[in-house]
Write a protein that holds these residues in place. Structure first.
Motif, PDB file in Angstrom:
ATOM      1  N   GLY A 149       0.805  -1.211   0.000  1.00 31.80           N
ATOM      2  CA  GLY A 149       0.000   0.000   0.000  1.00 31.80           C
ATOM      3  C   GLY A 149       0.835   1.256   0.000  1.00 31.80           C
ATOM      4  N   ASN A 150       0.173   2.355  -0.319  1.00 37.45           N
ATOM      5  CA  ASN A 150       0.784   3.675  -0.168  1.00 37.45           C
ATOM      6  C   ASN A 150      -0.317   4.665   0.177  1.00 37.45           C
ATOM      7  N   PHE A 151       0.093   5.744   0.799  1.00 35.43           N
ATOM      8  CA  PHE A 151      -0.838   6.838   1.096  1.00 35.43           C
ATOM      9  C   PHE A 151       0.008   8.108   1.047  1.00 35.43           C
ATOM     10  N   CYS A 152      -0.168   8.878  -0.015  1.00 37.18           N
ATOM     11  CA  CYS A 152       0.739   9.976  -0.320  1.00 37.18           C
ATOM     12  C   CYS A 152      -0.026  11.269  -0.593  1.00 37.18           C
ATOM     13  N   GLU A 237      -1.591  13.878  -4.471  1.00 38.83           N
ATOM     14  CA  GLU A 237      -2.419  12.918  -3.747  1.00 38.83           C
ATOM     15  C   GLU A 237      -2.548  11.591  -4.495  1.00 38.83           C
ATOM     16  N   THR A 238      -2.383  10.521  -3.753  1.00 40.97           N
ATOM     17  CA  THR A 238      -2.679   9.188  -4.261  1.00 40.97           C
ATOM     18  C   THR A 238      -2.703   8.228  -3.082  1.00 40.97           C
ATOM     19  N   TRP A 239      -3.482   7.170  -3.196  1.00 40.55           N
ATOM     20  CA  TRP A 239      -3.439   6.096  -2.212  1.00 40.55           C
ATOM     21  C   TRP A 239      -3.856   4.811  -2.889  1.00 40.55           C
ATOM     22  N   ARG A 240      -3.389   3.712  -2.325  1.00 37.69           N
ATOM     23  CA  ARG A 240      -3.663   2.414  -2.942  1.00 37.69           C
ATOM     24  C   ARG A 240      -3.358   1.304  -1.943  1.00 37.69           C
ATOM     25  N   MET A 241      -4.149   0.243  -1.977  1.00 33.66           N
ATOM     26  CA  MET A 241      -3.823  -0.971  -1.238  1.00 33.66           C
ATOM     27  C   MET A 241      -4.225  -2.173  -2.081  1.00 33.66           C
ATOM     28  N   GLN A 242      -3.311  -3.145  -2.180  1.00 31.91           N
ATOM     29  CA  GLN A 242      -3.557  -4.344  -2.962  1.00 31.91           C
ATOM     30  C   GLN A 242      -3.272  -5.557  -2.077  1.00 31.91           C
ATOM     31  N   VAL A 243      -4.176  -6.529  -2.147  1.00 28.18           N
ATOM     32  CA  VAL A 243      -4.091  -7.723  -1.314  1.00 28.18           C
ATOM     33  C   VAL A 243      -3.979  -8.926  -2.241  1.00 28.18           C
ATOM     34  N   PHE A 244      -2.930  -9.734  -2.037  1.00 29.11           N
ATOM     35  CA  PHE A 244      -2.673 -10.883  -2.894  1.00 29.11           C
ATOM     36  C   PHE A 244      -2.947 -12.174  -2.134  1.00 29.11           C
ATOM     37  N   GLY A 245      -3.850 -12.979  -2.669  1.00 24.52           N
ATOM     38  CA  GLY A 245      -4.101 -14.302  -2.130  1.00 24.52           C
ATOM     39  C   GLY A 245      -3.684 -15.366  -3.116  1.00 24.52           C
ATOM     40  N   SER A 246      -3.725 -16.622  -2.689  1.00 26.87           N
ATOM     41  CA  SER A 246      -3.284 -17.724  -3.548  1.00 26.87           C
ATOM     42  C   SER A 246      -4.264 -18.019  -4.684  1.00 26.87           C
ATOM     43  N   TRP A 249      -6.285 -11.526  -6.540  1.00 27.39           N
ATOM     44  CA  TRP A 249      -5.966 -10.297  -5.807  1.00 27.39           C
ATOM     45  C   TRP A 249      -7.135  -9.331  -5.859  1.00 27.39           C
ATOM     46  N   ILE A 250      -7.139  -8.420  -4.888  1.00 30.11           N
ATOM     47  CA  ILE A 250      -8.088  -7.303  -4.893  1.00 30.11           C
ATOM     48  C   ILE A 250      -7.288  -6.017  -4.710  1.00 30.11           C
ATOM     49  N   GLU A 251      -7.846  -4.899  -5.210  1.00 33.63           N
ATOM     50  CA  GLU A 251      -7.149  -3.617  -5.126  1.00 33.63           C
ATOM     51  C   GLU A 251      -8.157  -2.493  -4.912  1.00 33.63           C
ATOM     52  N   VAL A 252      -7.821  -1.585  -4.026  1.00 35.63           N
ATOM     53  CA  VAL A 252      -8.572  -0.351  -3.845  1.00 35.63           C
ATOM     54  C   VAL A 252      -7.587   0.805  -3.947  1.00 35.63           C
ATOM     55  N   GLY A 253      -8.088   1.985  -4.326  1.00 36.75           N
ATOM     56  CA  GLY A 253      -7.200   3.134  -4.394  1.00 36.75           C
ATOM     57  C   GLY A 253      -7.655   4.156  -5.404  1.00 36.75           C
ATOM     58  N   ASP A 254      -7.275   5.417  -5.133  1.00 36.86           N
ATOM     59  CA  ASP A 254      -7.672   6.524  -6.004  1.00 36.86           C
ATOM     60  C   ASP A 254      -6.894   7.749  -5.530  1.00 36.86           C
ATOM     61  N   VAL A 255      -7.478   8.910  -5.723  1.00 32.48           N
ATOM     62  CA  VAL A 255      -6.926  10.155  -5.183  1.00 32.48           C
ATOM     63  C   VAL A 255      -7.653  10.517  -3.895  1.00 32.48           C
ATOM     64  N   GLU A 256      -8.974  10.547  -3.925  1.00 27.43           N
ATOM     65  CA  GLU A 256      -9.786  10.858  -2.749  1.00 27.43           C
ATOM     66  C   GLU A 256     -10.029   9.587  -1.940  1.00 27.43           C
ATOM     67  N   HIS A 257      -9.843   9.665  -0.621  1.00 28.91           N
ATOM     68  CA  HIS A 257     -10.061   8.471   0.203  1.00 28.91           C
ATOM     69  C   HIS A 257     -11.282   8.592   1.105  1.00 28.91           C
TER      70      HIS A 257
END
Length: 337
Positions: A149-152, A237-246, A249-257
């Motif tokens: 993830g990131n939150f910037c 501005e940017t934010w993102r989180m990605q979750v990896f399973g076996s 994967w799923i991902e959320v993220g954009d500019v506005e949180h």
């Protein structure tokens, strides 16, 4: 109806008030205190909030059931302990604190006084994050392997030299972690459980004063999963989180949180693992996470049902933060206490 006092009536304190005032049947702000009363006077008058002379006066007021703290980070734990002694329930903005032992003391004080303590990690009320947790629990994602993830954003540029948010020692060690990164850590704890080790680096690169602006870290979770996180607070501005399973994967993220998130999903085809799948987008009904977290706090207070408890995620998040600061300072791997 929980009768609450807002303490710290800056931008975020006002946002919390506006999310529920006149809209909720569970919580209402009746009083407040701030270090800059002249700036908050018009807002308080508009929302029917009586300004008190001090925090201590709020704690001694029998017409107030709870305090909501939107104050500088270094003040949180002492204010929580004082509220517990005064028999007031406490909602505190994140982070709970920046020192693990002080955070433990604050949580213990509330537990002994049998008052409810909640910490403002509003991402937990995002429908997308809750769906991600269900996907891990019911096996759709498979075994959790890794998260990133990131939150910037431009936080370092928002505050002038000398502002409390630029205090690298007392208020903002590890740069954007207190304002931004702890949200991602909390989301990771929600999905993966507690963190075992941290390897971090943090630097001030963009300006010649104030807090660090470029911070990153590697995590190893007690479950065996891995993760990494970056927070750069001298960029757009940017934010993102990605979750990896076996299984995918799923991902959320954009500019506005602060809006209701969408989620991208992508899964392996078990009949043809070589086939590249196109991600699908899931949308969710709009929700105010600030209102949701405050109403959950009010419901818990009415039922005397604990939220933040000794040994829970709220204190562990502070322990992770402390390890990040220590690891960055010593440039070494730190085990989370």
């Amino acid at each position: 109806m929980l009768r609450a006092a807002i303490v710290g009536i800056g931008t975020w304190g006002q946002n919390l008030v506006a999310s529920v005032q006149g809209k909720s049947e569970r919580i209402r702000f009746v009083a407040g205190a701030t270090g800059t009363p002249a700036r908050a006077a018009e807002f308080c008058d508009r929302h029917g909030i009586r300004l008190a002379d001090s925090y201590e006066n709020l704690l001694s007021d029998p017409g107030i059931d709870a305090v909501v703290l939107a104050t500088p980070h270094s003040m949180h734990c002492e204010q929580i302990v004082a509220a517990a002694k005064g028999g007031k329930h406490v909602f505190v903005e994140k982070p709970l604190g920046i020192d693990r032992k002080e955070a433990e003391r604050a949580v213990d004080a509330c537990a002994r006084a049998k008052v409810v303590l909640a910490v403002g990690y509003n991402w937990r009320f995002q429908p997308a994050l809750r769906e991600a947790k269900r996907m891990l629990e019911d096996g759709r994602l498979g075994k959790l392997l890794h998260m990133e993830g990131n939150f910037c954003g431009p936080s370092a540029y928002r505050f002038p030299r000398g502002h409390w948010r630029h205090d690298r020692d007392a208020e903002a060690p590890a740069g954007g972690m207190t304002g931004r990164g702890v949200h991602v850590v909390d989301a990771m704890l929600y999905l993966a459980g507690h963190i075992d080790t941290v390897q971090a680096q943090s630097y001030r690169l963009a300006q010649d004063f104030g807090m660090d602006d470029t911070t990153s870290m590697l995590f190893r979770f007690r479950s065996g999963a891995t993760g990494y996180l970056g927070t750069v607070i001298a960029t757009a501005e940017t934010w993102r989180m990605q979750v990896f399973g076996s299984k995918g994967w799923i991902e959320v993220g954009d500019v506005e949180h602060l809006t209701t998130w969408q989620m991208r999903t992508c899964f392996i085809d078990p009949d043809d693992v070589k086939k590249k799948q196109k991600p699908q987008v899931l949308a969710f009904a709009p929700v105010s996470t600030e209102r949701a977290e405050l109403e959950r706090f009010a419901e818990a207070a009415a039922a005397r049902q604990p939220i933040a408890v000794p040994g829970g995620d709220e204190v562990h998040n502070v322990a992770v933060f402390e390890a990040i600061v220590g690891s960055a300072a010593e440039r070494s791997l730190w085990r989370v206490a």
